[in-house]
Write a protein that holds these residues in place. Structure first.
Motif, PDB file in Angstrom:
ATOM      1  N   GLU A   1       0.736  -1.295   0.031  1.00 51.37           N
ATOM      2  CA  GLU A   1      -0.016   0.093  -0.010  1.00 51.37           C
ATOM      3  C   GLU A   1       0.822   1.244   0.128  1.00 51.37           C
ATOM      4  O   GLU A   1       1.932   1.201   0.669  1.00 51.37           O
ATOM      5  CB  GLU A   1      -0.839  -0.310   1.345  1.00 51.37           C
ATOM      6  CG  GLU A   1      -1.779   1.305   1.538  1.00 51.37           C
ATOM      7  CD  GLU A   1      -2.738   1.277   2.810  1.00 51.37           C
ATOM      8  OE1 GLU A   1      -3.627   0.618   2.618  1.00 51.37           O
ATOM      9  OE2 GLU A   1      -2.012   2.119   3.543  1.00 51.37           O
TER      10      GLU A   1
ATOM     11  N   LYS B   1       1.478  -5.008   3.329  1.00 47.16           N
ATOM     12  CA  LYS B   1       0.106  -5.612   3.527  1.00 47.16           C
ATOM     13  C   LYS B   1      -0.103  -6.898   3.789  1.00 47.16           C
ATOM     14  O   LYS B   1      -0.485  -7.439   4.681  1.00 47.16           O
ATOM     15  CB  LYS B   1      -1.011  -4.763   2.746  1.00 47.16           C
ATOM     16  CG  LYS B   1      -1.143  -3.358   2.616  1.00 47.16           C
ATOM     17  CD  LYS B   1      -1.254  -2.552   3.784  1.00 47.16           C
ATOM     18  CE  LYS B   1      -2.769  -3.054   4.479  1.00 47.16           C
ATOM     19  NZ  LYS B   1      -2.926  -2.206   5.916  1.00 47.16           N
ATOM     20  N   LYS B   2       0.716  -7.604   2.877  1.00 47.59           N
ATOM     21  CA  LYS B   2       0.860  -8.981   2.646  1.00 47.59           C
ATOM     22  C   LYS B   2       1.890  -9.212   1.854  1.00 47.59           C
ATOM     23  O   LYS B   2       2.506  -8.460   1.192  1.00 47.59           O
ATOM     24  CB  LYS B   2      -0.507  -9.561   1.962  1.00 47.59           C
ATOM     25  CG  LYS B   2      -1.770  -9.567   2.515  1.00 47.59           C
ATOM     26  CD  LYS B   2      -2.848 -10.174   2.003  1.00 47.59           C
ATOM     27  CE  LYS B   2      -4.280 -10.071   2.474  1.00 47.59           C
ATOM     28  NZ  LYS B   2      -5.238 -10.705   1.647  1.00 47.59           N
TER      29      LYS B   2
END
Length: 217
Positions: free
Chosen positions: A173, A183-184
């Motif tokens: 992000e 974020k992942k």
């Protein structure tokens, strides 16, 4: 040719660097600038802005253009493809189908009964599959909008995002302060070992753990 299986070897697990990276943020948050720091990038710049900014870029006008660029990129010395943006590519593919069948929407295109949607999904997946099979790194740039309840929300339709997510190793992000945050991610990489620009990403979980450790908690 029959595929041959090699003899059993002791397993040595690795953490390969990300090959596919999805990056989302609001317009003008710095997604293009971020991806431009990757290794020898070539932009599929559907709005032409990357080319105006001075990056190596092409502006495809149909599906064949997109595929042709991907197939030629390595030959001309590129290491990374930047999809700028995925929404724009999806719109291009949809418009091409509508014009092909002189239809107003995908529901009625190609004889109706969902055939237009099926053709669109096949074309979209074909491009993502081609990128995943190549030796190129891929940055999928995604637009997002700010909401009061959920913060930044990705604009791309959920089904298409699932396809992108399935071929990505990380989700990043970028906020309006131009800060990039994990974020992942597929692995817990040591960021210092990653290539630019992935070697300078904020990890909220690690930042929180460090702060708690500093406070003795």
């Amino acid at each position: 040719m029959t595929i041959k299986v090699s003899k059993f070897q002791e397993i040595k697990l690795r953490k390969p660097a990300p090959k596919g990276v999805a990056v989302y943020g609001e317009p003008m948050a710095g997604k293009t600038t971020f991806a431009g720091k990757s290794d020898k990038p070539l932009f599929l710049s559907f709005d032409g802005n990357a080319k105006l900014a001075g990056y190596n870029a092409v502006t495809p006008t149909n599906k064949s253009d997109v595929i042709s660029v991907i197939e030629q990129a390595e030959e001309y010395g590129y290491k990374t493809i930047v999809m700028d943006t995925v929404e724009d590519m999806a719109q291009l593919l949809e418009t091409e189908i509508l014009e092909k069948y002189n239809a107003d929407n995908l529901k009625t295109a190609n004889g109706g009964y969902g055939a237009g949607y099926s053709e669109f999904n096949n074309n979209f997946t074909e491009i993502v599959n081609l990128l995943s099979r190549s030796e190129l790194n891929v940055y999928y740039l995604l637009r997002a909008r700010q909401t009061e309840d959920e913060g930044l929300v990705i604009v791309l339709k959920e089904k298409l995002f699932s396809i992108i997510g399935g071929y990505s190793d990380a989700l990043i992000e970028i906020n309006n302060k131009h800060e990039a945050k994990w974020k992942k991610k597929r692995y817990d990489w040591d960021d210092k070992t990653l290539p630019a620009p992935l070697n300078n990403i904020i990890d909220p979980a690690k930042a929180k753990a460090a702060k708690l450790a500093e406070l003795g908690l």
